[in-house]
Design an enzyme around this catalytic site. Structure first.
Site, PDB file in Angstrom:
ATOM      1  CD  GLN B 126      -2.465   1.027   2.611  1.00 55.48           C
ATOM      2  OE1 GLN B 126      -2.117   0.878   3.638  1.00 55.48           O
ATOM      3  NE2 GLN B 126      -4.019   1.400   2.726  1.00 55.48           N
ATOM      4  N   GLY B 127       0.576   2.167  -0.851  1.00 50.14           N
ATOM      5  CA  GLY B 127       1.524   3.327  -1.004  1.00 50.14           C
ATOM      6  C   GLY B 127       0.533   4.508  -0.652  1.00 50.14           C
ATOM      7  CE1 TYR B 128      -4.198   3.894  -0.531  1.00 49.66           C
ATOM      8  CE2 TYR B 128      -5.392   4.693   1.430  1.00 49.66           C
ATOM      9  CZ  TYR B 128      -5.508   4.146  -0.100  1.00 49.66           C
ATOM     10  OH  TYR B 128      -6.495   3.796  -0.690  1.00 49.66           O
ATOM     11  CB  SER B 129       1.691   6.690   5.223  1.00 49.82           C
ATOM     12  OG  SER B 129       0.553   6.361   5.985  1.00 49.82           O
ATOM     13  CD  GLU B 244      -6.894  -0.018   6.384  1.00 48.27           C
ATOM     14  OE1 GLU B 244      -5.739  -0.203   7.097  1.00 48.27           O
ATOM     15  OE2 GLU B 244      -7.345   1.253   6.149  1.00 48.27           O
ATOM     16  CB  SER B 383      -4.181   7.934  14.977  1.00 49.55           C
ATOM     17  OG  SER B 383      -4.809   9.115  15.089  1.00 49.55           O
ATOM     18  CG  ASN B 384      -6.990   4.387  19.045  1.00 53.41           C
ATOM     19  OD1 ASN B 384      -7.001   3.998  17.913  1.00 53.41           O
ATOM     20  ND2 ASN B 384      -6.913   3.805  20.250  1.00 53.41           N
ATOM     21  CD  GLU B 385      -4.565  10.080  19.456  1.00 47.43           C
ATOM     22  OE1 GLU B 385      -4.373   9.337  18.439  1.00 47.43           O
ATOM     23  OE2 GLU B 385      -4.362   9.740  20.353  1.00 47.43           O
TER      24      GLU B 385
END
Lengths: 374, 398, 374, 398
Positions: B126-129, B244, B383-385
């Site tokens: 996966q090339g996301y971040s 996801e 993230s949870n945030e």
């Protein structure tokens, strides 16, 4: 009431801080940790020359410090620089029994960094209990020890082992304990060294009728073992404060510089509040360490109870600080390359050295009952 | 309200269990349960075994080769796989790209790529971040400029899980730098063997290599590899992020971790008694078990709603948060339970075939590492945030 | 697997919701609570007519529900409206022993709201223990009870008391317990009624050779007492979910409307995140209650363990929700005038009824060991 | 570092203790310790006793009638007062207004008002909060318009603690509605017996009346009662809030609460043994005690810094937060410890002279009420959220 440092201690702090800032960056630390012994003998000798071991020993025993405040001061600085050299093993745990037994030549050699000493006390089944010792000491043709010691910090490279063993009594009796000096090269001693998860070294040690020389009167060593471990516990609590400071500073810097959604992370109120909570808890932990350090020369119950409080609180806060520091960063703090990740690791793993938060909470309660509190 | 499974579902569980028992090599299950490193071949083997019964691509329609399972069946199979110690299904091809191609791909793209996912011919990453875009995915900067029949791609991707195993990467790139952040993004399929691609390992704080940086320098990508419309890649990305979220709570993993914790607490001694009998530790375990029981029901509520045709709502964000908290807490208690034996770490003991003597109990070695590794679970996948932001906005209207 | 309500239960829920919305606003509730008996006999009779007590009793005993799901459903609605009428005392705790003992006339009268019954079980020293009973039962000229019962919910206005007493065994033995019917007007019975902090009523009851009629076989009542209390515990856990829902909804409304520093409170990210955490924990608590309700007809260990889990979790989450709801509001939620403050109070005080979070955590652990888990 | 008190300080403690023992009526101490309601006369008596030795106005310079104490002495006296069960010093006149007048008042204002504070002739209350301005104090709307020698004041104040006892109120009012929120505010002294003032009780969730709403309708205030410059009242307000922060952690209150908790836990039985021996409850108590020990040192660090002349910094915000958390936790544990006996509540038992029979142990009656009442401590005086904002900004630079 005075929370400032004395002139002597301010000088000691400056010396330590300057040396570590100049000579002990994270690359040096990683190199030292990766060395076969898990530290750098040369740096160790330099630190000894600077007096960082001597500061842990009272003047009457050949040092120039040795009070609780000295221990806390030195270890907070070691924490700030993530030092892997064997201060806990050879500066506190192994050394203190020698100091108390009046072994002045050995003490001098250890202070000078020439001799490395380690305390072999924990056993496979003893967990963190101070009084649980199954290793037996028998007197005959001199003293001989038989048993297993586990997770002996820096036990793989120590030149001399201070070993606890039982001369009488049940497995968990405080009575009947003794401390011995054991040459690790002697027949009957087997050492298996290994790395620890946060970058240190330890060893499993098997004693099979190993020759040993008693330190003090065999059978009466519980108080001394407890004292050495209490002293080590104070040191670790202070180290934790140093580690937390770095985690906090690094995270704060990151929040100020890293941008997401068009503004610095530090502009997000939810993160601001968590950062404040982190700082608040660190100040609480620091306060508990100050109390333990400042009362370390008091009676046993006060001393041990305050040490237990400090280790409990630094453990509780330490986990939170480590986890929050990583979480507030995000992925970058999960990488080996980012120095703070190693601080967070050490901070969490301190919970496994000389008793975790629950062990010390329990100890705090028991000592309170002994003292008629609660 | 009915908390039990139907007879058909129970029968399916029996069938699933039997299939796994027959097809999962015991040595592989032992590696998974022992926290050893898995090789690329281990994953490929398990994918292939699943595909022998069309049980690999759970989320694909039957006509494309999916098994046609209900949400409850997926949940049951997931539970059984994890309980048995099967390797996880690597999601990038089968669970992420597959549904995107089925929804947005051209007939040619589907015909070409989908069978290769099922056969294992392609290993996708996966090339996301990107280094500059963490939670703020839409701020990505990797540029793709069209020249004739190709896009020329330049930029850097990061946190690419198992990218060192992959021969293909699906990738978000910026095709219109002047548009608003979420517009001007396109979804490209990139051959990892193309000139100009360099994969560099990222070592994580547990000392392991699972994620990578991917550098792209003048990489040529045929225009046929654009999925959906140019500049509309964010639509694909959002759709994929929705997929996801299935199994997002990781309840089965937490259950497995809790069983392991119970074993460790029974076998470890404190003051001469099992640690499980220590009042403080027993209380920690019980609180966790209660959280886990509640989360199990919470998760089943979502699955039952999905089975009735309700689209997964913002509750998935809540499950993600609680799921990671519970799993992290389980790993924390395992670490604590081990006492001093959580310290020793022999990285070589994670290798297949290592048969040295462990330090302390055999299961102690990976415990602390796993605790540290799992810190990632509250960071990645939103993230949870970010989950809290999403829920506050979508569900609470704040 | 199905988490939707059956047709019958949906109708029950609608009935309860409609009645409470139409007839039971906060002013009505406060008036009822301030009445001498601490509730409104007329409203109680109307609720009985609607079937809200009958829904708690199985068909074979004259009701039309009685499963765990029915109990949870009714009590969640009672929680949402902060109902003070004696559902716990007369709909569950006092009634269930009558149901199990086959006292069909009495059961009918209680379901119809004509007779009010209460369970007198707790004692000054027993805290939340189910098996600790010091009150003695002696047989001679009929059965006679002597002892003290404390914090008997609605014990001051009950027409009939179901009283636990010991016919044999040590203070804390599960064996040797019995349940009796006692007429509160009988000689030897003294009641001292009082209000409770969240607006209910209870009584201290002294029994001095009070005449009593046994329910079932004296000596074998432990299982029945445990069952009645377990059922009541499930009811309270469900009530807690209803209370939490109102606290959450009220707080969310407030965050959306109240402005500070030029924007709604709900625009502040730190508060948003806390609100999300609150909702998440409520969903967890609700899930635990669903589990306990859905397995309430299972074997004893499953039933009681899941009930303990639900009461523990609703207690833990309930305190947090009550405190956060007040804190997120600020001063206004500290006032008597603001309805939510009474919800928060009831939510916290539920922890003192039939066992607090620690009691049920402990019980969860013990039941797990009995069942071979843990 | 030196954690013990100097001989002089220890001597002062002995002197303080002796003074309190001599001057505090035992019946009054019993009321305070038993959580009974205190009357206006109770407070006035204690103020007057303190003033017999010039020990009322701790924060005033000696020339105005202060005792000239060091921060450590103030801390010691505070500890001794609370341990002995003395009523708290009502802060509005002596600790809030006094320092403001000394700093900003005219010679006439000082000469007139300060002696009346010390003598108890005036009972002051605080007119800060308004229904629309909670944490956002500067958004206040109460208007004061100057007409000749008077301001005409219209508006509403709220949360006015013990306003029903007061004959005077210091008050923030808006004198320039067109200025920015923090500008255009003035600081006025208002006679509560003026026409147009109505005080209405606010009953709090514990059923008690301590705070009030104050309605002001065309209230005439002589211009001599303006403190500082017109439109510069925010300066006075901020200065006053700084003084309010002294003793902000309430350590002595928490210590008293913890001693009480120990007693309750010793005397309450669980499973036939003292509750204090129950492992879970003992752990709760120990965690609280450790937090309290640490906070005690943290607080002393601030006091020692003040004694060396350092102005109180933003750490005061941290102490406020932790102080309220610890005190609230102590009240929570007391409530828990009581078990079922936390439920009964006899409001009449809080009255002086009530000598009915309690339900359960005598100390049970006020416990739950106190727990609820203490929820206020994290809300007023700058809520804990505001403290976090302040600290993030001033100390962390966020």
């Amino acid at each position: 009431m005075d929370f400032t440092l004395s002139e002597e201690r301010r000088m000691l702090a400056d010396t330590a801080a300057r040396f570590l800032a100049d000579r002990y960056d994270i690359a040096t630390r990683h190199r030292a940790a990766a060395a076969p012994e898990g530290f750098d003998r040369k740096l160790w000798a330099e630190m000894a020359d600077l007096g960082l071991i001597g500061a842990l020993v009272p003047p009457e025993a050949g040092g120039f410090g040795g009070a609780g405040e000295d221990v806390a001061l030195v270890f907070e600085h070691l924490g700030r620089a993530l030092v892997v050299e064997p201060f806990l093993a050879s500066g506190i745990l192994g050394l203190w029994p020698l100091v108390r037994a009046g072994e002045s030549d050995l003490v001098e050699a250890v202070i000078a960094g020439r001799t490395l000493v380690a305390l072999a006390h924990g056993e496979p089944e003893s967990r963190y209990a101070v009084h649980e010792v199954a290793t037996r000491a028998n007197e005959g043709d001199g003293w001989r020890l038989t048993g297993r010691k586990s997770v002996v910090i820096n036990g793989d490279s120590a030149d001399l082992l201070v070993v606890s063993a039982r001369v009488s009594g049940d497995l968990d009796a405080p009575e009947g304990l003794a401390l011995f000096l054991v040459d690790p090269a002697a027949p009957g001693v087997t050492r298996r060294g290994y790395g620890t998860v946060e970058g240190g070294r330890a060893a499993e040690i098997t004693l099979d009728s190993a020759p040993a020389r008693p330190l003090g009167e065999p059978g009466q060593a519980f108080a001394l073992i407890e004292e050495a471990i209490g002293r080590g516990t104070l040191a670790l609590a202070a180290e934790a404060v140093g580690l937390m400071e770095v985690c906090k500073d690094t995270t704060l810097d990151y929040l100020k510089t890293r941008k997401q959604f068009g503004k610095p992370l530090g502009a997000f109120q939810a993160l601001q509040h968590r950062m404040v909570e982190m700082v608040l808890e660190i100040e609480q932990a620091r306060s508990a360490v100050m109390l333990a350090a400042g009362t370390h020369q008091a009676d046993r119950l006060t001393r041990e109870r305050n040490v237990a409080a400090a280790k409990h609180l630094t453990g509780r806060v330490g986990r939170r600080v480590a986890e929050e520091a990583i979480q507030l960063h995000g992925g970058i703090a999960m990488t080996w390359e980012y120095p703070m990740s190693h601080y967070a690791k050490r901070l969490v793993m301190l919970d496994h050295l000389l008793g975790d938060t629950d062990h010390h909470l329990d100890r705090f309660i028991r000592l309170g009952r002994e003292g008629g509190a609660a | 309200m009915e908390l039990t499974y139907t007879p058909e579902e129970q029968e399916f569980r029996t069938e699933a269990r039997a299939f796994i028992a027959e097809n999962l090599p015991p040595a592989l299950a032992a590696k998974v349960k022992g926290g050893k490193r898995l090789s690329k071949a281990d994953y490929e083997l398990w994918h292939a075994r699943l595909q022998t019964r069309n049980w690999l691509a759970w989320h694909w329609p039957v006509e494309y080769g999916g098994p046609g399972w209900t949400p409850v069946q997926k949940h049951i199979f997931d539970e059984e796989m994890i309980a048995a110690g099967a390797p996880r299904i690597i999601p990038f091809g089968v669970n992420m790209l597959g549904p995107v191609l089925i929804r947005f791909g051209t007939p040619e793209q589907k015909a070409h790529w989908l069978p290769r996912i099922l056969s294992g011919e392609d290993w996708w990453c996966q090339g996301y971040s990107e280094p500059g875009s963490g939670s703020d995915l839409a701020s990505l900067r990797t540029r793709a400029v069209r020249h004739g029949g190709h896009y020329i791609v330049n930029g850097q991707k990061t946190w690419t899980t198992l990218g060192h195993h992959a021969n293909m990467m699906f990738c978000l790139v910026r095709t219109d730098p002047d548009a608003k952040p979420q517009e001007g993004i396109s979804f490209l399929l990139i051959d990892m063997t193309s000139p100009g691609i360099e994969v560099r390992p990222i070592v994580t704080l547990d000392g392991e290599h699972e994620v990578n940086e991917v550098f792209l320098t003048d990489v040529r990508v045929p225009v046929e590899n654009l999925v959906g419309e140019e500049n509309k890649g964010w639509t694909c990305a959002k759709y994929l992020l929705g997929f996801e979220r299935t199994g997002i709570a990781g309840v089965a993993f937490s259950k497995a971790a809790f069983s392991h914790l119970k074993r460790v607490a029974r076998e470890t001694r404190k003051d001469g008694r099992p640690l499980a009998d220590d009042p403080l530790f027993a209380a920690r375990m019980a609180r966790l078990e209660i959280d886990l029981m509640a989360m199990d029901i919470f998760n089943l509520r979502m699955i039952a709603a999905a089975a009735q045709g309700h689209a997964p709502g913002p509750e998935a964000s809540l499950l993600k948060i609680k799921g990671t908290e519970v799993r992290q807490e389980a790993s924390d208690l395992i670490r604590r339970a081990l006492g001093p034996y959580a310290m020793p770490f022999l990285p070589e003991a994670l290798d297949e075939g290592w048969n040295g003597e462990p330090v302390g109990p055999g299961y102690a070695n990976p415990a602390a590492s796993q605790y540290f590794n799992l810190r990632k679970s509250s960071i990645y996948g939103g993230s949870n945030e970010i989950q809290k932001n999403i829920y506050a906005k979508l569900a609470l209207g704040l």
